[in-house]
Write an enzyme that holds these catalytic residues in place. Sequence first.
Site, mmCIF file in Angstrom:
data_model
loop_
_atom_site.group_PDB
_atom_site.id
_atom_site.type_symbol
_atom_site.label_atom_id
_atom_site.label_comp_id
_atom_site.label_asym_id
_atom_site.label_seq_id
_atom_site.Cartn_x
_atom_site.Cartn_y
_atom_site.Cartn_z
ATOM 1 N N GLU A 1 -6.278 -7.693 0.329
ATOM 2 C CA GLU A 1 -4.888 -7.639 0.778
ATOM 3 C C GLU A 1 -4.877 -7.425 2.287
ATOM 4 O OE1 GLU A 1 -3.088 -4.467 -1.725
ATOM 5 O OE2 GLU A 1 -4.873 -4.790 -2.927
ATOM 6 N N GLN B 1 -7.343 -4.588 2.641
ATOM 7 C CA GLN B 1 -7.634 -3.659 1.548
ATOM 8 C C GLN B 1 -8.515 -4.385 0.542
ATOM 9 O OE1 GLN B 1 -6.222 -0.471 1.220
ATOM 10 N NE2 GLN B 1 -6.660 0.049 -0.909
ATOM 11 N N HIS C 1 -0.895 -9.958 -3.327
ATOM 12 C CA HIS C 1 -1.747 -9.160 -4.200
ATOM 13 C C HIS C 1 -2.510 -10.008 -5.223
ATOM 14 C CE1 HIS C 1 -3.032 -5.553 -6.324
ATOM 15 N NE2 HIS C 1 -2.417 -4.817 -5.433
ATOM 16 N N ASP D 1 -11.289 0.752 -3.161
ATOM 17 C CA ASP D 1 -9.829 0.693 -3.067
ATOM 18 C C ASP D 1 -9.500 1.240 -1.681
ATOM 19 O OD1 ASP D 1 -7.166 0.497 -3.558
ATOM 20 O OD2 ASP D 1 -7.152 1.719 -5.384
ATOM 21 N N ASN E 1 0.833 -1.203 0.000
ATOM 22 C CA ASN E 1 0.000 0.000 0.000
ATOM 23 C C ASN E 1 0.878 1.269 0.000
ATOM 24 O OD1 ASN E 1 -2.404 1.605 0.076
ATOM 25 N ND2 ASN E 1 -3.412 -0.099 1.112
ATOM 26 N N ARG E 2 0.255 2.419 0.288
ATOM 27 C CA ARG E 2 0.924 3.695 0.016
ATOM 28 C C ARG E 2 1.592 4.321 1.233
ATOM 29 N NH1 ARG E 2 -3.300 3.087 -3.328
ATOM 30 N NH2 ARG E 2 -2.934 3.604 -5.529
ATOM 31 N N TYR F 1 -5.357 -11.351 -7.426
ATOM 32 C CA TYR F 1 -6.648 -10.866 -7.927
ATOM 33 C C TYR F 1 -7.515 -12.109 -8.102
ATOM 34 C CZ TYR F 1 -4.579 -6.402 -9.583
ATOM 35 O OH TYR F 1 -3.963 -5.180 -9.702
ATOM 36 N N HIS G 1 3.513 -0.037 -2.765
ATOM 37 C CA HIS G 1 3.891 -1.458 -2.860
ATOM 38 C C HIS G 1 5.396 -1.707 -2.955
ATOM 39 C CE1 HIS G 1 -0.282 -2.311 -2.917
ATOM 40 N NE2 HIS G 1 -0.508 -2.382 -4.208
HETATM 41 C C1 BGC Z 1 -4.018 -0.505 -4.702
HETATM 42 C C2 BGC Z 1 -4.511 0.206 -5.936
HETATM 43 C C3 BGC Z 1 -3.484 0.041 -7.003
HETATM 44 C C4 BGC Z 1 -3.267 -1.424 -7.248
HETATM 45 C C5 BGC Z 1 -2.207 -1.623 -8.249
HETATM 46 C C6 BGC Z 1 -3.838 -1.934 -5.045
HETATM 47 O O1 BGC Z 1 -3.386 -2.638 -3.941
HETATM 48 O O2 BGC Z 1 -4.861 -0.335 -3.621
HETATM 49 O O3 BGC Z 1 -4.738 1.549 -5.686
HETATM 50 O O4 BGC Z 1 -3.855 0.675 -8.173
HETATM 51 O O5 BGC Z 1 -2.912 -2.067 -6.070
HETATM 52 O O6 BGC Z 1 -2.410 -2.794 -8.902
#
Ligand code: BGC
Length: 352
Positions: free
Chosen positions: A317, A289, A180, A252, A80-81, A182, A106
């Site tokens: 996540e 997340q 991560h 998100d 995350n950020r 999907y 990330h």
């Molecule tokens: C984030 C998104 C981001 C993505 C990238 C996610 O974990 O929350 O904002 O764009 O990852 O694939």
Amino acid sequence: MTIVKQDFGCVDGEKPVHLYTLKNSNGCEARITNYGGIVVSLTVPDRTGKPGDVVLGFNTLEEYLKGHPYFGAIIGRYGNRIAQGKFTLDGVAYTLAANNNENHLHGGLKGFDKVVWQAEIVEGQDGDALALSYLSKDGEEGYPGNLSVKVVYTLSDDNQLRIDYAATTDKPAVVNLTNHAYFNLAGEGSGDILGHEIMLNANRFIPVNAGLIPTGELRPVKGTSLDFTKPVAIGARIDSGDEQLRLGRGYDHCFVLNREDSSVTLAARVYEPTTGRVMEVYTDQPGVQLYTGNFLDGSKVGKRGIAYGYRNGFCLETQHFPDSPNKAHFPTTVLRPGQTYSSHTSYRFSVR
Ligand code: BGC
């Protein structure tokens, strides 16, 4: 569980990479590579017993090397950020890459999703497990401390993919590891995930600003389009116009898990009505997340030759809260010498 190893190609023309196939006795199979620790495929039965691959990804290493939005990868050092890519620890200021507009995302330009991990097949409590290790050097991607990381993947006979993370450091550091993957429980490449019904064990979420950085508030979900305390289709309110959903282009957001202590607890339950597949996520982390693939745009073509479009996968996540190094009131992500970071997440599959 059995594990079979095969070649998966080379990184930088010299580092060999392998694909490990984990199989349990109930028809589940996970294929994981030591490049980025990526879960390449995860095959689980539907309600008729028919197996299907429920994670997005590619067939070849070359496609992963061309770049992708973190499909199935281990994320670190910080999932995350981090605002502006800056934080201060024990009075020392650190600057990380700004790889997501002005913010850090990330782990940076070459995070744990893009490194070759050392792999070993080890004996776990449920038979063989795949252990991945990586030494992230002091200063790598701007982060302090030599960080020694170990991630163990186990596929147990009761159809759980378990991930156990551990890390130690020789200097004060920050750590927030996650995976991560999907998911599309109808099968990867079968369109959007808006019909999946999801329950999140979270009475609060973390609102963000336009750069998707937490404002610092932990806001009740009650009365908002982010209330998943009872199962709701992902698509039911995703375009409701809620300000938070406009900022995220969908979901998100990090949800604050309801918990009394740090034991493993149910974070999420997802049900896909057409196949009957159910996925439960258990974790000891404070947050999860929910990301609904809002930045997927059809430019990546997956394992069955089908392009992954807008909202064709969702991520859950498990993690510490975003930007914790800059938010003193969030649970700490600081790891000090002598301490061991550890975190656990399991994805449990069944049918209804
Ligand atoms: C984030 C998104 C981001 C993505 C990238 C996610 O974990 O929350 O904002 O764009 O990852 O694939």
